[in-house]
Design a protein around this motif. Structure first.
Motif, short mmCIF file in Angstrom:
data_model
loop_
_atom_site.label_atom_id
_atom_site.label_comp_id
_atom_site.label_asym_id
_atom_site.label_seq_id
_atom_site.Cartn_x
_atom_site.Cartn_y
_atom_site.Cartn_z
N VAL A 72 0.84 -1.16 0.02
CA VAL A 72 -0.06 0.14 -0.04
C VAL A 72 0.85 1.34 -0.30
O VAL A 72 0.66 2.34 -0.72
N PHE A 73 1.81 1.08 0.84
CA PHE A 73 2.86 2.29 1.02
C PHE A 73 3.76 2.62 0.02
O PHE A 73 4.56 3.38 -0.05
N ARG A 74 3.75 1.68 -1.08
CA ARG A 74 4.59 1.99 -2.23
C ARG A 74 3.95 3.32 -3.03
O ARG A 74 4.83 3.70 -3.77
N SER A 75 2.88 3.71 -2.80
CA SER A 75 2.45 4.71 -3.40
C SER A 75 2.79 6.14 -2.64
O SER A 75 2.34 6.22 -1.42
N PRO A 76 3.12 7.04 -3.33
CA PRO A 76 3.57 8.37 -2.72
C PRO A 76 2.25 8.97 -1.93
O PRO A 76 2.36 9.72 -0.94
N VAL A 77 1.00 8.82 -2.52
CA VAL A 77 -0.14 9.35 -2.17
C VAL A 77 -0.40 8.66 -0.68
O VAL A 77 -0.99 9.53 0.24
N ALA A 78 -0.29 7.36 -0.51
CA ALA A 78 -0.51 6.69 0.76
C ALA A 78 0.18 7.35 1.58
O ALA A 78 -0.09 7.66 2.94
N TRP A 79 1.53 7.50 1.32
CA TRP A 79 2.50 8.28 2.53
C TRP A 79 2.01 9.80 2.74
O TRP A 79 2.22 10.17 3.79
N ARG A 80 1.52 10.37 1.66
CA ARG A 80 1.07 11.57 2.10
C ARG A 80 -0.07 11.85 2.96
O ARG A 80 -0.25 12.54 3.86
N VAL A 81 -1.09 10.55 2.70
CA VAL A 81 -2.20 10.63 3.73
C VAL A 81 -1.77 10.18 5.29
O VAL A 81 -2.33 10.77 5.95
N PHE A 82 -0.60 9.34 5.08
CA PHE A 82 -0.30 8.60 6.46
C PHE A 82 0.25 9.88 7.21
O PHE A 82 0.13 10.00 8.20
N ASP A 83 1.23 10.78 6.37
CA ASP A 83 1.65 11.92 7.17
C ASP A 83 0.82 12.78 7.71
O ASP A 83 0.89 13.75 8.81
N VAL A 84 -0.22 13.10 6.90
CA VAL A 84 -1.25 13.98 7.16
C VAL A 84 -2.04 13.67 8.53
O VAL A 84 -2.17 14.41 9.33
N LEU A 85 -2.31 12.41 8.41
CA LEU A 85 -2.86 11.78 9.65
C LEU A 85 -2.03 11.85 10.95
O LEU A 85 -2.52 12.44 12.08
N VAL A 86 -0.86 11.52 10.59
CA VAL A 86 0.10 11.54 11.89
C VAL A 86 0.30 13.31 12.21
O VAL A 86 0.18 13.07 13.36
N ALA A 87 0.36 14.28 11.39
CA ALA A 87 0.51 15.53 11.83
C ALA A 87 -0.71 15.77 12.60
O ALA A 87 -0.76 16.65 13.62
N LEU A 88 -2.01 15.36 12.01
CA LEU A 88 -3.32 15.64 12.78
C LEU A 88 -3.17 15.06 14.23
O LEU A 88 -3.70 15.54 15.09
N LEU A 89 -2.73 13.74 14.48
CA LEU A 89 -2.79 13.09 15.68
C LEU A 89 -1.79 13.69 16.66
O LEU A 89 -2.12 13.83 17.70
N MET A 90 -0.52 14.02 16.05
CA MET A 90 0.40 14.92 16.88
C MET A 90 -0.22 16.12 17.59
O MET A 90 -0.01 16.26 18.63
N TRP A 91 -0.46 16.91 16.77
CA TRP A 91 -1.34 18.17 17.10
C TRP A 91 -2.40 17.97 18.07
O TRP A 91 -2.74 18.75 19.09
N GLY A 92 -3.30 16.89 17.79
CA GLY A 92 -4.41 16.69 18.69
C GLY A 92 -4.06 16.27 20.03
O GLY A 92 -4.40 16.79 20.94
N LEU A 93 -2.71 15.57 20.16
CA LEU A 93 -2.39 15.04 21.34
C LEU A 93 -1.74 16.16 22.28
O LEU A 93 -1.72 16.15 23.41
N ALA A 94 -0.95 16.85 21.43
CA ALA A 94 -0.36 18.17 21.82
C ALA A 94 -1.22 18.93 22.52
O ALA A 94 -1.39 19.54 23.54
N THR A 95 -2.40 19.31 21.82
CA THR A 95 -3.50 20.06 22.52
C THR A 95 -4.25 19.51 23.57
O THR A 95 -4.52 20.31 24.61
N LEU A 96 -4.60 18.07 23.63
CA LEU A 96 -5.07 17.47 24.95
C LEU A 96 -4.11 17.74 25.91
O LEU A 96 -4.54 17.92 27.10
N LEU A 97 -2.74 17.47 25.63
CA LEU A 97 -1.74 17.57 26.94
C LEU A 97 -1.90 18.93 27.56
O LEU A 97 -1.67 19.17 28.66
N LEU A 98 -2.13 19.98 26.72
CA LEU A 98 -2.21 21.41 27.14
C LEU A 98 -3.49 21.71 27.78
O LEU A 98 -3.56 22.64 28.85
N LEU A 99 -4.65 21.02 27.36
CA LEU A 99 -5.86 21.56 27.92
C LEU A 99 -6.25 20.59 28.93
O LEU A 99 -7.28 21.27 29.83
#
Length: 205
Positions: free
Chosen positions: A174-201
């Protein structure tokens, strides 16, 4: 009694570890890249085992009595997660394939281990889950049986991180496609920012 304590620790440990989080996302990415998987798995397991042992040895109360330390970890962890989220978003924007590290430093084991330690030790909830919660639950077992409970929880960590790190290669088609990696990294970014926000709030218990 030893077997039941071990199984209780195994089940409880699995319930706490097998959850969507920053550490698991990092291990999954390393597994997909097949970069230093053994080192990453080892760091995660050893850290969990050490923290579980501290909890069973009675350090849970000491952690709860140090709210200042947890607050420091809370803000440091939030900053770390937010920064990693920025890196993931940048990878997604540039369309960098995770199967080809974008720079020479991406393959350095020392840098990978430090990042793994950051995801593991800068999260205050790790201490609450392992040292405090598992430590408290282990007090239901006496006469040394609590260490069987700890062994079960440690086994859950070993099984999970090994499966996540080395099993990630099953997703490689699945991850041989650059699109899959873009989607994965977008989800990772959202996850990291969401967790950071939860830690602060969310105040630490």
């Amino acid at each position: 009694m030893l077997a039941s304590a071990y199984l209780a620790g195994l089940g409880t440990g699995a319930g706490l570890i097998v959850a969507i989080g920053a550490q698991n996302a990092f291990v999954l990415r390393q597994g997909l890249q097949r970069l230093h998987v053994g080192a990453v798995v080892l760091v995660c397991v050893l850290a969990d085992v050490a923290l579980i042992a501290l909890g069973v040895a009675g350090m849970g109360l000491a952690v709860k009595q140090q709210p200042g330390l947890l607050q420091v970890l809370r803000f440091a962890g939030a900053a770390f997660l937010a920064s990693y989220g920025v890196l993931a978003a940048r990878r997604a924007w540039r369309g960098e394939s995770g199967l080809r590290p974008a720079d020479a430093t991406a393959g350095r084991q020392g840098r990978t281990v430090l990042a793994c330690l950051g995801f593991t030790l800068l999260n205050p909830h790790v201490y609450l889950d392992t040292v405090v919660l598992l430590g408290s639950l282990s007090t239901h077992y006496l006469g040394g049986v609590q260490w069987s409970f700890a062994a079960g929880a440690g086994t859950a960590s070993l099984l999970w991180f090994t499966a996540l790190g080395y099993g990630a290669r099953l997703l490689l088609p699945v991850f041989r496609s650059p699109v899959a990696w873009r989607v994965f990294d977008v989800l990772v970014a959202l996850l990291m920012w969401g967790l950071a926000t939860l830690l602060l709030l969310r105040p630490m218990a």
